[in-house]
Design a protein around this motif. Structure first.
Motif: not given
Ligand code: NAP
Length: 293
Positions: A19-27, A36-42, A123-129
């Motif tokens: 999610r953090a990578l996607l938020q930062s624009g990485y393909r 199924q556990k990967a599918e919500p990321l689509v 996990p809630d800290f990932i992608g934060t400062d």
């Protein structure tokens, strides 16, 4: 253009990384044993790979985050091993220093670069400062991809070239954490036996914690300097600690609280005292537990 990244393993932590990578624009391509556990990321823009090989082929950087290094063996398939050539493997699964060194060798044998990381966050800290990840391995591979690491957490640090360093630091910091958490279990047992309200315990701990933080840092610094004899900067020698510790042992005995952990502390105190360190700085105990200077 930003690099393509694959995340192998989308459990709680792997999903947060993706999610953090996607938020930062990485393909971002993801693979998970249970698809199924990967599918919500689509919905967030990820592509789900049908196999580990497909995930490896889709990206320049492959981040692995599964439960343990045994599970990371999903990479150790002949076709996958050939496909990693020239890529960067970032192993963020928790493991031992030995496991990281062994994985680094295996990856090098297959012509790829390897960085090993220890995630010091939920996990809630990932992608934060405040997200902290410790990374070890070739500095140049870290520096070249620093932007990607910053997307995972504001406090991602390179801690050494030696691939096992991040996992070793992880174990050291977790030892500190479990010392505190098991200490809390003892404090709860004593409070309950003495009918102290646990809210009161929490309030008093909040007030006391800065004192303990200071003691921990002082202990580490003195051990590093080998300053075990008491001097005018000593905060406390072993003697008053041992005296107060006897009160705890007595109370736990009287209240029938499990003493197995505190008996182990007692054994360390006693070894140090028998060796003549009663009036030395508390840091002198470090010589009776492990390696010191
Ligand atoms: N959660 C945290 O707060 C935290 C903090 C720091 C570090 N970590 C570390 O991050 C890693 C993942 O933790 P997590 O909390 O995300 O755990 P999790 O939610 O239980 O996820 C475990 C992941 O490992 C996969 N897996 C397990 N065995 C496998 C195998 N044999 N082959 C392929 N995949 C396998 C699971 O796939 P399935 O979905 O198919 O079961 C799942 O993707 C661990 O090493 C953990 O120590 C976690």
């Amino acid at each position: 253009m930003k690099l393509s990244i694959s995340v192998v393993g989308t459990g709680r932590m792997g999903s947060a990384l993706a999610r953090a990578l996607l938020q930062s624009g990485y393909r971002t391509t993801v693979w998970n044993r249970t698809k199924q556990k990967a599918e919500p990321l689509v919905a967030l823009g990820a592509t789900v790979a049908g196999s580990v090989l497909e995930a490896v082929n889709a990206a320049e950087i492959i981040i692995v985050n599964v439960s343990d290094y045994q599970a990371s063996a999903v990479l150790r398939d002949d076709a996958v091993a050939s496909a990693i050539r020239g890529k960067l493997i970032v192993e963020l699964t928790s493991g031992t220093p030995h496991g990281a060194r062994e994985a680094a060798e295996w990856v090098a044998e297959h012509g790829a670069n390897y960085l090993d990381g220890a995630i010091m966050a939920t996990p809630d800290f990932i992608g934060t400062d405040a997200g902290t990840i410790l990374i070890s391995g070739p500095r140049q591979a870290f520096d070249a991809n620093e932007e990607m690491f910053r997307a995972l957490g504001g406090n991602v640090q390179h801690v050494g070239e030696e691939p096992g360093r991040a996992n070793a630091l992880d174990s050291a910091l977790l030892a500190l954490m479990w010392g505190a958490l098991f200490g809390a279990l003892h404090a709860i047992a004593v409070s309950q036996a003495e009918e102290i309200d646990l809210g009161e315990l929490a309030r008093q701990w909040t007030a006391t914690a800065p004192v303990v933080d200071g003691l921990v840092v002082d202990l580490i610094k003195r051990t590093n300097a080998g300053r075990f004899a008491s001097d005018n900067e000593t905060l406390s020698s072993i003697s008053p600690h041992y005296g107060a510790f006897q009160h705890l042992l007595e109370l736990m005995e009287a209240r029938k609280i499990d003493r197995s952990v505190v008996n182990a502390y007692d054994a360390i105190f006693q070894r140090a005292i028998a060796a003549g360190h009663l009036h030395d700085d508390f840091a002198a105990l470090s010589q009776f537990l492990g390696k010191s200077r």
